[in-house]
Design a protein around this motif. Structure first.
Motif, PDB file in Angstrom:
ATOM      1  N   THR A 168       0.834  -1.205   0.000  1.00 17.32           N
ATOM      2  CA  THR A 168       0.000   0.000   0.000  1.00 17.32           C
ATOM      3  C   THR A 168       0.862   1.244   0.000  1.00 17.32           C
ATOM      4  O   THR A 168       0.567   2.220  -0.709  1.00 17.32           O
ATOM      5  N   TRP A 169       1.927   1.225   0.777  1.00 12.02           N
ATOM      6  CA  TRP A 169       2.839   2.380   0.816  1.00 12.02           C
ATOM      7  C   TRP A 169       3.417   2.654  -0.570  1.00 12.02           C
ATOM      8  O   TRP A 169       3.504   3.802  -1.000  1.00 12.02           O
ATOM      9  N   ARG A 170       3.776   1.611  -1.285  1.00 13.89           N
ATOM     10  CA  ARG A 170       4.408   1.787  -2.600  1.00 13.89           C
ATOM     11  C   ARG A 170       3.415   2.256  -3.651  1.00 13.89           C
ATOM     12  O   ARG A 170       3.761   3.056  -4.526  1.00 13.89           O
ATOM     13  N   THR A 171       2.177   1.789  -3.586  1.00 14.93           N
ATOM     14  CA  THR A 171       1.226   2.046  -4.664  1.00 14.93           C
ATOM     15  C   THR A 171       0.354   3.283  -4.445  1.00 14.93           C
ATOM     16  O   THR A 171      -0.329   3.719  -5.371  1.00 14.93           O
ATOM     17  N   CYS A 172       0.350   3.845  -3.236  1.00 10.97           N
ATOM     18  CA  CYS A 172      -0.432   5.059  -2.992  1.00 10.97           C
ATOM     19  C   CYS A 172       0.404   6.303  -3.293  1.00 10.97           C
ATOM     20  O   CYS A 172       1.630   6.302  -3.107  1.00 10.97           O
ATOM     21  N   LEU A 173      -0.255   7.358  -3.738  1.00 15.22           N
ATOM     22  CA  LEU A 173       0.409   8.643  -3.894  1.00 15.22           C
ATOM     23  C   LEU A 173       0.534   9.276  -2.514  1.00 15.22           C
ATOM     24  O   LEU A 173      -0.467   9.513  -1.842  1.00 15.22           O
ATOM     25  N   ARG A 174       1.741   9.557  -2.091  1.00 13.73           N
ATOM     26  CA  ARG A 174       2.013  10.096  -0.760  1.00 13.73           C
ATOM     27  C   ARG A 174       2.385  11.570  -0.882  1.00 13.73           C
ATOM     28  O   ARG A 174       3.252  11.934  -1.680  1.00 13.73           O
ATOM     29  N   PHE A 175       1.724  12.399  -0.070  1.00 15.43           N
ATOM     30  CA  PHE A 175       2.022  13.833  -0.142  1.00 15.43           C
ATOM     31  C   PHE A 175       1.879  14.485   1.217  1.00 15.43           C
ATOM     32  O   PHE A 175       1.271  13.947   2.153  1.00 15.43           O
ATOM     33  N   THR A 176       2.448  15.684   1.317  1.00 11.28           N
ATOM     34  CA  THR A 176       2.433  16.458   2.553  1.00 11.28           C
ATOM     35  C   THR A 176       2.506  17.936   2.188  1.00 11.28           C
ATOM     36  O   THR A 176       2.458  18.284   1.010  1.00 11.28           O
ATOM     37  N   ILE A 177       2.611  18.804   3.206  1.00  5.51           N
ATOM     38  CA  ILE A 177       2.718  20.249   2.982  1.00  5.51           C
ATOM     39  C   ILE A 177       3.934  20.772   3.736  1.00  5.51           C
ATOM     40  O   ILE A 177       4.190  20.372   4.867  1.00  5.51           O
ATOM     41  N   GLU A 178       4.660  21.679   3.108  1.00  4.98           N
ATOM     42  CA  GLU A 178       5.749  22.372   3.789  1.00  4.98           C
ATOM     43  C   GLU A 178       5.533  23.876   3.660  1.00  4.98           C
ATOM     44  O   GLU A 178       4.820  24.344   2.763  1.00  4.98           O
ATOM     45  N   ARG A 179       6.155  24.613   4.585  1.00  3.39           N
ATOM     46  CA  ARG A 179       5.929  26.064   4.686  1.00  3.39           C
ATOM     47  C   ARG A 179       7.218  26.778   5.056  1.00  3.39           C
ATOM     48  O   ARG A 179       8.082  26.199   5.721  1.00  3.39           O
ATOM     49  N   ASN A 180       7.332  28.016   4.616  1.00  2.00           N
ATOM     50  CA  ASN A 180       8.459  28.866   5.009  1.00  2.00           C
ATOM     51  C   ASN A 180       8.676  28.724   6.520  1.00  2.00           C
ATOM     52  O   ASN A 180       7.783  29.019   7.313  1.00  2.00           O
ATOM     53  N   PRO A 181       9.843  28.236   6.956  1.00  3.10           N
ATOM     54  CA  PRO A 181      10.014  27.894   8.377  1.00  3.10           C
ATOM     55  C   PRO A 181      10.002  29.082   9.327  1.00  3.10           C
ATOM     56  O   PRO A 181       9.596  28.937  10.488  1.00  3.10           O
ATOM     57  N   SER A 203      10.361  22.064  13.301  1.00  3.59           N
ATOM     58  CA  SER A 203      10.695  21.469  12.010  1.00  3.59           C
ATOM     59  C   SER A 203       9.766  20.301  11.709  1.00  3.59           C
ATOM     60  O   SER A 203       9.527  19.448  12.563  1.00  3.59           O
ATOM     61  N   ASN A 204       9.284  20.260  10.469  1.00  7.34           N
ATOM     62  CA  ASN A 204       8.443  19.148  10.026  1.00  7.34           C
ATOM     63  C   ASN A 204       9.236  18.062   9.303  1.00  7.34           C
ATOM     64  O   ASN A 204       8.653  17.072   8.851  1.00  7.34           O
ATOM     65  N   TRP A 205      10.522  18.248   9.166  1.00  5.71           N
ATOM     66  CA  TRP A 205      11.352  17.371   8.329  1.00  5.71           C
ATOM     67  C   TRP A 205      11.157  15.896   8.650  1.00  5.71           C
ATOM     68  O   TRP A 205      11.000  15.056   7.762  1.00  5.71           O
ATOM     69  N   ASP A 206      11.161  15.555   9.925  1.00  7.86           N
ATOM     70  CA  ASP A 206      11.072  14.146  10.311  1.00  7.86           C
ATOM     71  C   ASP A 206       9.685  13.547  10.109  1.00  7.86           C
ATOM     72  O   ASP A 206       9.515  12.323  10.239  1.00  7.86           O
ATOM     73  N   HIS A 207       8.700  14.374   9.793  1.00  9.28           N
ATOM     74  CA  HIS A 207       7.362  13.848   9.519  1.00  9.28           C
ATOM     75  C   HIS A 207       7.308  13.139   8.168  1.00  9.28           C
ATOM     76  O   HIS A 207       6.637  12.117   8.035  1.00  9.28           O
ATOM     77  N   TYR A 208       7.964  13.699   7.171  1.00 18.10           N
ATOM     78  CA  TYR A 208       7.814  13.167   5.817  1.00 18.10           C
ATOM     79  C   TYR A 208       9.108  12.569   5.258  1.00 18.10           C
ATOM     80  O   TYR A 208       9.221  12.332   4.056  1.00 18.10           O
ATOM     81  N   THR A 209      10.085  12.325   6.134  1.00 15.26           N
ATOM     82  CA  THR A 209      11.317  11.668   5.717  1.00 15.26           C
ATOM     83  C   THR A 209      11.500  10.368   6.501  1.00 15.26           C
ATOM     84  O   THR A 209      10.955  10.203   7.588  1.00 15.26           O
ATOM     85  N   ILE A 210      12.259   9.469   5.922  1.00 16.82           N
ATOM     86  CA  ILE A 210      12.672   8.234   6.589  1.00 16.82           C
ATOM     87  C   ILE A 210      14.173   8.111   6.394  1.00 16.82           C
ATOM     88  O   ILE A 210      14.662   8.159   5.253  1.00 16.82           O
ATOM     89  N   ASP A 211      14.893   7.986   7.492  1.00 11.67           N
ATOM     90  CA  ASP A 211      16.361   7.944   7.437  1.00 11.67           C
ATOM     91  C   ASP A 211      16.917   9.156   6.692  1.00 11.67           C
ATOM     92  O   ASP A 211      17.851   9.053   5.882  1.00 11.67           O
ATOM     93  N   ASP A 212      16.306  10.300   6.957  1.00  4.04           N
ATOM     94  CA  ASP A 212      16.740  11.593   6.418  1.00  4.04           C
ATOM     95  C   ASP A 212      16.539  11.729   4.909  1.00  4.04           C
ATOM     96  O   ASP A 212      17.071  12.643   4.293  1.00  4.04           O
ATOM     97  N   GLU A 213      15.747  10.834   4.314  1.00  4.78           N
ATOM     98  CA  GLU A 213      15.418  10.909   2.894  1.00  4.78           C
ATOM     99  C   GLU A 213      13.926  11.178   2.745  1.00  4.78           C
ATOM    100  O   GLU A 213      13.108  10.577   3.446  1.00  4.78           O
ATOM    101  N   ILE A 214      13.556  12.099   1.840  1.00  4.17           N
ATOM    102  CA  ILE A 214      12.143  12.401   1.617  1.00  4.17           C
ATOM    103  C   ILE A 214      11.413  11.147   1.168  1.00  4.17           C
ATOM    104  O   ILE A 214      11.835  10.468   0.227  1.00  4.17           O
ATOM    105  N   ALA A 215      10.316  10.831   1.868  1.00  6.92           N
ATOM    106  CA  ALA A 215       9.601   9.571   1.646  1.00  6.92           C
ATOM    107  C   ALA A 215       8.224   9.787   1.035  1.00  6.92           C
ATOM    108  O   ALA A 215       7.386   8.878   1.066  1.00  6.92           O
ATOM    109  N   ASP A 239       5.846  11.419  -2.387  1.00  8.44           N
ATOM    110  CA  ASP A 239       5.950  11.681  -3.821  1.00  8.44           C
ATOM    111  C   ASP A 239       5.866  13.163  -4.141  1.00  8.44           C
ATOM    112  O   ASP A 239       6.378  13.608  -5.162  1.00  8.44           O
ATOM    113  N   ARG A 240       5.211  13.885  -3.242  1.00  2.90           N
ATOM    114  CA  ARG A 240       5.017  15.312  -3.521  1.00  2.90           C
ATOM    115  C   ARG A 240       4.957  16.103  -2.227  1.00  2.90           C
ATOM    116  O   ARG A 240       4.297  15.697  -1.273  1.00  2.90           O
ATOM    117  N   VAL A 241       5.661  17.230  -2.211  1.00  2.00           N
ATOM    118  CA  VAL A 241       5.605  18.170  -1.098  1.00  2.00           C
ATOM    119  C   VAL A 241       4.912  19.428  -1.600  1.00  2.00           C
ATOM    120  O   VAL A 241       5.461  20.167  -2.420  1.00  2.00           O
TER     121      VAL A 241
END
Length: 244
Positions: free
Chosen positions: A102-115, A157-169, A171-173
């Motif tokens: 499911t993780w691989r086949t779903c489109l994954r997205f989040t929101i980021e903002r000027n910190p 910081s929201n970085w750790d919400h949408y990354t895994i092992d410091d890599e963006i996880a 499909d779209r921010v």
């Protein structure tokens, strides 16, 4: 957090990025099989979602063997209350929940903002919640930011919400600063018939006094704190303090 099996998408909710408002919009496209974490009923957010034609919380309670820690098990055993998935569940937590397919086949997205702008929004939101409980003497902005750096950097910081092992996880921010246009493109990509635009009345909005410009408010010390804590998203997405 929303995991839509119907529409094959996963929304990872970050802090102070209009995430609750977007959940209202996205829930219009959801079905009974989807996981939708609750908004605040006390602040009228679920009422807003109903008024906007969205679907309320569903499938958000943990299954028996997903309970972790003494607090969750104690509440389950003594009160017969199942724990809930967190509204700000991280990419790592959601991947473990849904499984690799499911993780691989779903489109994954989040929101980021000027910190720097996000930090100011966080301050006014936290101050409002403090005073809402009848308290006074909330720390100054500079004191609050210094406390966050030491004790709660993940609130800055929201970085750790949408990354895994410091890599963006994901499909779209989506960019908070251009969110309406981003949502139009997202709706087309997902092939959604439902309108997922943000409601005119924003959830968790209206607490910032005078729509202050962070460039006029933050001191050099304040800015340095945010620069340190949010260095990874600043570098990755090219945010600049001067851009406003």
């Amino acid at each position: 957090m929303i995991i839509s099996h119907r529409n094959r998408f996963i929304f990872i909710k970050t802090r102070k990025t209009a995430g609750s408002s977007l959940e209202v919009g996205l829930s219009r496209a959801c079905g009974p099989e989807d996981i939708i974490t609750p908004l605040s009923a006390n602040r009228g957010e679920e009422e807003l979602r109903r008024a906007e034609g969205g679907r309320g919380p569903s499938n958000h309670h943990k299954r028996l063997l997903e309970h972790r820690g003494w607090k969750e098990w104690r509440r389950l055993l003594l009160r017969r209350q199942r724990a809930e998935y967190g509204e700000h569940s991280t990419a790592r937590e959601i991947r473990a929940l849904v499984g690799p397919e499911t993780w691989r086949t779903c489109l994954r997205f989040t929101i980021e903002r000027n910190p720097w702008d996000r930090a100011l929004s966080r301050y006014w939101w936290q101050k409002h919640r403090w005073e809402e409980k009848g308290r006074d003497n909330f720390p100054s902005l500079s004191e609050y930011l210094a406390w966050l750096e030491e004790h709660k950097p993940h609130w800055l910081s929201n970085w750790d919400h949408y990354t895994i092992d410091d890599e963006i996880a994901v499909d779209r921010v989506l960019r908070y600063e251009n969110l309406n246009d981003e949502l139009s493109e997202l709706q087309q990509k997902l092939g959604l018939d439902a309108d997922i635009r943000l409601p005119e009345q924003r959830a968790k909005g209206g607490f910032r006094q005078g729509r202050q410009d962070y460039r006029e408010i933050l001191t050099d010390t304040d800015r340095a704190i945010i620069d340190r804590v949010c260095r990874r998203e600043i570098d990755t997405f090219g945010y600049r303090f001067e851009d406003g």
